[in-house]
Design an enzyme around this catalytic site. Structure first.
Site, PDB file in Angstrom:
ATOM      1  CE  LYS A 182      -3.982   0.669   0.661  1.00  0.00           C
ATOM      2  NZ  LYS A 182      -4.965   1.177  -0.341  1.00  0.00           N
ATOM      3  CG  ASP A 189      -6.509  -1.279  -2.537  1.00  0.00           C
ATOM      4  OD1 ASP A 189      -5.430  -1.341  -3.153  1.00  0.00           O
ATOM      5  OD2 ASP A 189      -7.163  -0.223  -2.423  1.00  0.00           O
ATOM      6  CG  ASP A 223      -2.625 -13.618   7.618  1.00  0.00           C
ATOM      7  OD1 ASP A 223      -2.606 -14.857   7.571  1.00  0.00           O
ATOM      8  OD2 ASP A 223      -3.398 -12.957   8.346  1.00  0.00           O
ATOM      9  CG  ASP A 283      -6.669 -17.046   4.825  1.00  0.00           C
ATOM     10  OD1 ASP A 283      -5.625 -17.731   4.857  1.00  0.00           O
ATOM     11  OD2 ASP A 283      -7.481 -16.990   5.768  1.00  0.00           O
TER      12      ASP A 283
HETATM   13  C1  IPM Z   1      -1.242 -17.975   8.914  1.00  0.00           C
HETATM   14  C2  IPM Z   1      -2.024 -17.755  10.174  1.00  0.00           C
HETATM   15  C3  IPM Z   1      -1.122 -17.128  11.227  1.00  0.00           C
HETATM   16  C4  IPM Z   1      -0.686 -15.784  10.727  1.00  0.00           C
HETATM   17  C5  IPM Z   1      -1.724 -17.013  12.629  1.00  0.00           C
HETATM   18  C6  IPM Z   1      -2.242 -18.339  13.142  1.00  0.00           C
HETATM   19  C7  IPM Z   1      -0.734 -16.430  13.601  1.00  0.00           C
HETATM   20  O1  IPM Z   1      -3.154 -16.996   9.911  1.00  0.00           O
HETATM   21  O2  IPM Z   1      -0.215 -18.677   8.970  1.00  0.00           O
HETATM   22  O3  IPM Z   1      -1.659 -17.464   7.878  1.00  0.00           O
HETATM   23  O4  IPM Z   1      -1.415 -14.780  10.873  1.00  0.00           O
HETATM   24  O5  IPM Z   1       0.388 -15.716  10.147  1.00  0.00           O
HETATM   25 MG    MG Z   2      -3.487 -16.647   7.842  1.00  0.00          MG
END
Ligand code: IPM
Ligand code: MG
Length: 351
Positions: free
Chosen positions: A188, A221, A245, A249
């Site tokens: 960002k 973003d 992170d 996901d």
């Molecule tokens: C990941 C998880 C971890 C992070 C947590 C569990 C600390 O979400 O490995 O992505 O935020 O890195």
């Molecule tokens: Mg994570």
């Protein structure tokens, strides 16, 4: 030379999925030596800390660490330094595994399991390189305080040094050279000083040693939006700890289920790597034997490749997972009925 792998099953579904990975490891690499230790809430309950000094020392002495998951509602009220997540963060920091590799590839039989249209994700194969031991996760100062007027506040520090950015960007460049050569760096820089700095340093490194790498920059973003609009435009995505992170996901769901995503965290050459599924402890399904072990088994494959000098076995294992899926093996997250153990059996049979 015998290689040692330290298993840290942790909390929630961690022990269930790590057990399957161990069975598969015994089949694919019979000479591996296994050790086991505690991390997360279970370590706090048993040893009074989310990871003990002894476990950290054993991790450093091993060739690779395979971790299940940490965390759960029963420890949510723990003081910050006793939270299960701190065990994982300390492990990452102590092992200095600064480069977190999170591949998001779509196994052909799972094209229909994604929430996106099949044509968007068919053949998807991208690689996140997430900085893992610095940034806002570790920056000081941080805390929860009260100001002069009596109002409470929470804050942290997003900080990166030049060498921290350079060493992880170097890994991204290196990995890109073995793929299409394209790296998109996400930050960002429009609002964050550390983001602008990140962009400057990645650009400088590219000028100095980016031969064979096509570098682009994207705001985090916009990257999130593009990941769900047209994910195949990306190959390697480089980002800091927090954006990595979040974006990884999102990318996980592109592949059908977060239960499919492995990760490798690498430090200096020759130092032990840390391998873990991207999914968490999933307390809602823990103890039921229905979790998908694929992400952990694929993390084991990454350990075979990056830390244990067994690339051929890693290839076999990835193929076996693909074969099992082709033959219809599915846990619930993939729309099937199989238990964790049955999924492990299907992969062992495919091996
Ligand atoms: C990941 C998880 C971890 C992070 C947590 C569990 C600390 O979400 O490995 O992505 O935020 O890195
Ligand atoms: Mg994570």
């Amino acid at each position: 030379m015998t290689k040692t792998i330290l298993l840290l099953p942790g909390d929630g579904i961690g022990p269930e999925v790590v057990a399957e990975a161990q069975r598969v490891a015994e089949a694919v690499a019979p000479d591996l030596v296994f050790e086991e230790g505690l991390v997360g809430g279970i370590a706090y309950d048993t040893e009074g800390d989310a990871i003990s000094a002894a476990t950290l020392a054993r991790a450093k002495a091993s060739d690779a660490v395979l971790l299940g998951a940490v965390g759960g509602p029963q420890w949510a009220g723990n003081p910050r330094d006793k939270r299960p997540e701190m065990g994982l963060l300390r492990l990452r920091k102590e092992l200095d595994v600064f480069a977190n590799l999170r591949p998001a590839y779509c196994f052909a039989p799972l094209v229909g399991a994604s929430s996106l249209k099949p044509e968007l994700i068919e053949g998807l194969d991208l690689m996140f390189v997430r900085e893992l031991t610095s940034g806002v996760y570790f920056g000081e100062p941080r805390g929860i305080g009260t100001d002069a007027s009596g109002e409470r506040f929470g804050y942290e520090t997003s900080r990166y040094t030049a060498s921290e950015v350079a060493r992880v960007a170097r890994v991204a460049f290196e990995i890109a050279r073995g793929r299409s050569g394209r790296v998109a760096s996400a930050e960002k820089s429009n609002v964050m000083e550390s983001g602008l700095f990140w962009r400057q340093e990645v650009t400088a490194l590219h000028e100095a040693e980016g031969e064979g790498v096509e570098l682009s920059h994207i705001l985090a973003d916009a990257c999130a939006m593009e990941l769900v609009r047209a994910p195949k435009q990306f190959d390697v995505i480089l980002c800091g700890n927090l954006f990595g992170d979040i974006l990884s996901d999102a990318a996980a769901m592109l592949t059908g289920s977060i239960g499919m995503l492995p990760s490798a965290s690498l430090g200096a050459a020759g130092a032990p790597g840390l391998y873990e599924p991207v999914h968490g402890s999933a307390p809602d399904i823990a103890g039921q034997g229905i979790a998908n072990p694929c992400a952990t088994i694929l993390s084991l494959a990454m350990a075979l490749r990056w830390s244990l000098d067994m690339a051929a076995q890693a290839d076999r294992l990835k193929l076996a997972v693909g074969r099992a899926l082709e033959q219809g093996a599915r846990t619930r997250d993939l729309g099937g009925e199989m238990t964790t153990r049955q999924m492990g059996d299907a992969i062992l049979a495919a091996l």
